[in-house]
Design an enzyme around this catalytic site. Structure first.
Site, mmCIF file in Angstrom:
data_model
loop_
_atom_site.group_PDB
_atom_site.id
_atom_site.type_symbol
_atom_site.label_atom_id
_atom_site.label_comp_id
_atom_site.label_asym_id
_atom_site.label_seq_id
_atom_site.Cartn_x
_atom_site.Cartn_y
_atom_site.Cartn_z
ATOM 1 N N LYS A 61 -45.703 -3.677 34.637
ATOM 2 C CA LYS A 61 -45.998 -2.765 33.541
ATOM 3 C C LYS A 61 -46.116 -3.628 32.289
ATOM 4 O O LYS A 61 -45.314 -4.530 32.065
ATOM 5 C CB LYS A 61 -44.850 -1.765 33.399
ATOM 6 C CG LYS A 61 -45.030 -0.755 32.299
ATOM 7 C CD LYS A 61 -45.883 0.402 32.775
ATOM 8 C CE LYS A 61 -46.230 1.327 31.600
ATOM 9 N NZ LYS A 61 -47.280 2.278 31.998
ATOM 10 N N TYR A 62 -47.117 -3.348 31.459
ATOM 11 C CA TYR A 62 -47.278 -4.124 30.240
ATOM 12 C C TYR A 62 -46.683 -3.360 29.069
ATOM 13 O O TYR A 62 -46.988 -2.182 28.862
ATOM 14 C CB TYR A 62 -48.761 -4.404 29.989
ATOM 15 C CG TYR A 62 -49.006 -5.192 28.739
ATOM 16 C CD1 TYR A 62 -48.603 -6.531 28.661
ATOM 17 C CD2 TYR A 62 -49.608 -4.617 27.621
ATOM 18 C CE1 TYR A 62 -48.812 -7.266 27.504
ATOM 19 C CE2 TYR A 62 -49.828 -5.346 26.467
ATOM 20 C CZ TYR A 62 -49.424 -6.669 26.413
ATOM 21 O OH TYR A 62 -49.625 -7.393 25.273
ATOM 22 N N ARG B 14 -34.313 -25.581 31.483
ATOM 23 C CA ARG B 14 -34.369 -26.856 30.765
ATOM 24 C C ARG B 14 -33.833 -26.635 29.365
ATOM 25 O O ARG B 14 -33.526 -25.508 28.981
ATOM 26 C CB ARG B 14 -35.831 -27.306 30.654
ATOM 27 C CG ARG B 14 -36.693 -26.241 29.996
ATOM 28 C CD ARG B 14 -37.989 -26.738 29.456
ATOM 29 N NE ARG B 14 -38.539 -25.793 28.508
ATOM 30 C CZ ARG B 14 -39.291 -24.742 28.802
ATOM 31 N NH1 ARG B 14 -39.589 -24.475 30.063
ATOM 32 N NH2 ARG B 14 -39.731 -23.932 27.876
ATOM 33 N N ARG C 278 -42.311 -24.647 13.619
ATOM 34 C CA ARG C 278 -42.947 -25.720 14.388
ATOM 35 C C ARG C 278 -44.183 -26.199 13.637
ATOM 36 O O ARG C 278 -45.214 -25.511 13.628
ATOM 37 C CB ARG C 278 -43.349 -25.240 15.771
ATOM 38 C CG ARG C 278 -42.180 -24.844 16.628
ATOM 39 C CD ARG C 278 -42.651 -24.761 18.067
ATOM 40 N NE ARG C 278 -41.690 -24.070 18.911
ATOM 41 C CZ ARG C 278 -41.810 -23.990 20.218
ATOM 42 N NH1 ARG C 278 -42.854 -24.523 20.826
ATOM 43 N NH2 ARG C 278 -40.897 -23.357 20.942
#
Lengths: 173, 496
Positions: B202-203, B293, B339
């Site tokens: 489902k989006y 990670r 960033r």
């Protein structure tokens, strides 16, 4: 040669067009409106630009013939400077020339990771044709027009240079 | 076993970041000199540099055999993979284990389990952690896709089982679009991952992306270090993260944090990890995936909790027990990470490579800058575009934003184009300032993708015009002089 004692109109073509009128070697009007302009160096390469009562700080990054790049606020502006007449002529020629085949070049060096279409296929504007990976980002290289793929010049795993032709599209009439 | 030396199988800012903590712990660091970046800044931070620049046909950071060979040859105790490259490749920890090298990260099995979206999802389901309604198992045929879409209802998202970082994903908003989108998604997945299996979910329109940092030792102790809000993304690439998230109440924070810990427990996870969740409009949370990670955005968690994540990773790899308990972890203040990428925000965030001609970053108490570059270094197209992480803190969110603005106004990077003008724009966009934004922020809330002063274009034109006139005047005055005019100047005059 005597100094310009008359007015001369220039068009700066960049992201948008800006028209500038020069009178006695100084900027007199910008976009057909009178403007008081002052430009003075501050330090290093930085220049203070005052237009009417507003100030900006910028610098000239590159100047080659009539191509000038300047930077303000970290944004870059590239202009081609022509006299108004020359600019109009150029525009007219470009319009009449038309575009028969649309070539698409690699926007940056990288590796083709996938070719999603093949020669002869119909494509829509914006439809991805290949995926170019550069700087760990996958960039969809899309068709700029509606049309048919005339030729494809790269395959998966190819390393491509900036501006290398990737494919050509025959645009729909 | 105490680790005395680490091979840092990475480059740039994260190599330097790992070396910083290693140095504090008295651990010797090894890094690679590759032919891509003979002049790399990280080399200044290594105790020993391993020169692999002769080997122009390999990328050493993705070559397991080479890493193992180098570690054995130099008798290095451990390998830290950083992020990207081999950090989530289960074969690296497996090969490390076979060769008696400590891998600073999770087990091969955990990476395998959580790296596969289907398996991770099943694991969440099994442990009563909410997931978005989706397909059972993988889907390879359009008929199966149609069937599943009918059950779930549109909009849906097609995801490559083997994908990640936004690659191989397609949103389908209505039935008619499905055949084309399915074809595009499977073609792309086949080409990219050599595996065209799909998941259907489902989006959720305009969700928030909230992730929890977890730390777990090899003795079953697990804590979380609270959340990071990462909804400011472009094409699934994060651009700005903040911690904590303005969207979470204390109650919701505890609830999602408990789910993050639960899934780690179920997989016997150890080392640092990140559990990603989506939040919908009604603040329901859904497990998305786990990153096994250390993440690019780990510093904001370090800033608000005072925990050194790399240090903990190393200690856990040594077999130490976590000395911190969940109740020891408190959120102090607010942190944001910007960033600064070498990208041209004026033309669709296209990568921008080349020489960093100038890089001035101010010194402030509230600013931490993690960077693998300085003036004179070159950004090459072989690696990611991250130039610097500006990690900015404040007592409150408002103070952090104010501090971000100050830093942005005092930072200059020249030579490559960067995302700095983008952040200037973000910092004055109302929905961001209020903390009410979703992953569609860039498409819907930003008026344009870079900051511009009023009339900036006109000012730029004026400056360009003045520069041009000056050049013309210089040429004209040259002509009046008696000295002979060079052919070059003459040609300039004729054309100009």
């Amino acid at each position: 040669m005597k100094l310009l004692r008359h007015t001369k109109n220039y068009t700066l073509t960049g992201e948008k067009k800006v028209s500038v009128q020069i009178r006695d070697n100084e900027i007199y009007k910008i976009n057909n409106k009178k403007a008081s302009v002052e430009v003075e160096g501050i330090n290093n390469d930085e220049v203070l630009i005052k237009i009417d009562n507003q100030t900006h700080i910028g610098e000239v990054v590159n100047l080659k013939q009539n191509e000038v790049s300047v930077m303000i606020n970290g944004n870059t502006y590239d202009f081609t400077i022509d006299t108004e007449l020359a600019s109009k002529r150029k525009e007219k020629i470009a319009k009449n020339a038309g575009v028969k085949v649309s070539k698409v070049n690699a926007p940056l060096p990288g590796e083709i990771v996938a070719v999603l279409m093949s020669e002869g296929q119909e494509v829509h504007k914006g439809e991805p044709i290949m995926i170019l990976e550069a700087m760990k980002m996958q960039n969809e290289i899309t068709s700029p027009v509606n049309g048919k793929i005339k030729s494809i010049h790269a395959k998966a795993d190819d390393t491509v240079m900036k501006d290398q032709v990737l494919f050509e599209i025959d645009p729909d009439k | 076993m105490k680790i005395k030396s680490i091979l840092i199988a990475n480059r740039g800012e994260i190599a330097i970041r790992i070396a910083r903590t290693a140095k504090q712990m008295g651990i010797k660091t090894y890094m690679f000199l590759s032919h891509h970046e003979p002049n790399a800044l990280h080399l200044d931070h290594a105790d020993e540099v391993i020169d692999v620049s002769d080997n122009t046909y390999i990328n050493v950071y993705t070559n397991i055999d080479k890493l193992i060979e180098v570690a054995l040859e130099n008798k290095i105790d451990a390998i830290h993979p950083g992020y990207g490259f081999l950090s989530e490749n289960p074969f690296l920890p497996r090969e490390c284990e076979r060769n008696n090298i400590i891998f600073i990260g999770p087990s091969s099995k955990a990476i395998n389990q959580m790296g596969n979206k289907g398996m991770a999802r099943d694991m969440a389901l099994k442990n009563d952690i909410p997931v978005l309604q989706g397909s059972k198992g993988v889907i390879t045929k359009i008929e199966e896709a149609e069937e599943t879409a009918k059950i779930i209802g549109y909009p849906i998202i097609l995801k490559a089982v083997a994908g990640g970082g936004g690659k191989g994903m397609r949103v389908v908003r209505k039935k008619a679009e499905l055949p084309l989108m399915f074809k595009l998604a499977t073609n792309e997945a086949k080409a990219l991952f050599d595996n065209d299996s799909m998941l259907i979910e489902k989006y959720v329109e305009n969700p928030r992306h909230v992730e929890f940092q977890v730390m777990a030792d090899k003795h079953g102790n697990i804590i979380h270090l609270y959340e990071r809000e990462c909804s400011i993304q472009r094409k699934h690439q994060k651009l700005l993260e903040e911690a904590p998230s303005a969207a979470l109440s204390e109650e919701l924070r505890q609830k999602i944090g408990a789910d993050a810990v639960k899934i780690c427990k179920a997989t016997n996870y150890y080392s640092a990890g990140t559990v990603e969740f989506l939040l919908d409009d009604d603040l329901n949370h859904y497990f998305m995936e786990m990153n096994t990670r250390v993440q690019v955005e780990h510093p904001i968690t370090e800033e608000i909790t005072g925990v050194d994540i790399i240090e903990l990773q190393i200690k856990i790899a040594e077999g130490e027990k976590l000395s911190l308990k969940q109740e020891d972890i408190k959120i102090k203040g607010w942190a944001m990470e910007l960033r600064v990428n070498a990208e041209d925000v004026q033309s669709g965030f296209a990568p921008s490579t080349g020489l960093v001609e100038q890089m001035d970053i101010p010194t402030r108490k509230y600013l931490r800058c993690d960077s693998g570059y300085q003036a004179g270094k070159v950004v090459v197209s072989s690696f990611d575009s991250l130039v610097a992480k500006l990690i900015i803190t404040g007592k409150t969110r408002n103070e952090a934003i104010k501090n971000c603005r100050t830093v942005l106004n005092n930072t200059t990077i020249k030579g490559v184009k960067t995302t700095l003008p983008f952040f200037k724009q973000v910092m004055q966009t109302p929905s961001f300032v209020k903390g009410k934004y979703t992953t569609s922020f860039i498409e819907t809330d930003l008026t344009q993708s870079f900051y511009q002063e009023d009339n900036e274009l006109v000012a730029a034109a004026v400056l360009a015009m003045e520069a041009y006139l000056q050049e013309q005047a210089k040429i004209n005055s040259d002509e009046l002089d008696d000295k002979p005019v060079s052919a070059w100047a003459m040609s300039k005059k004729i054309k100009g």
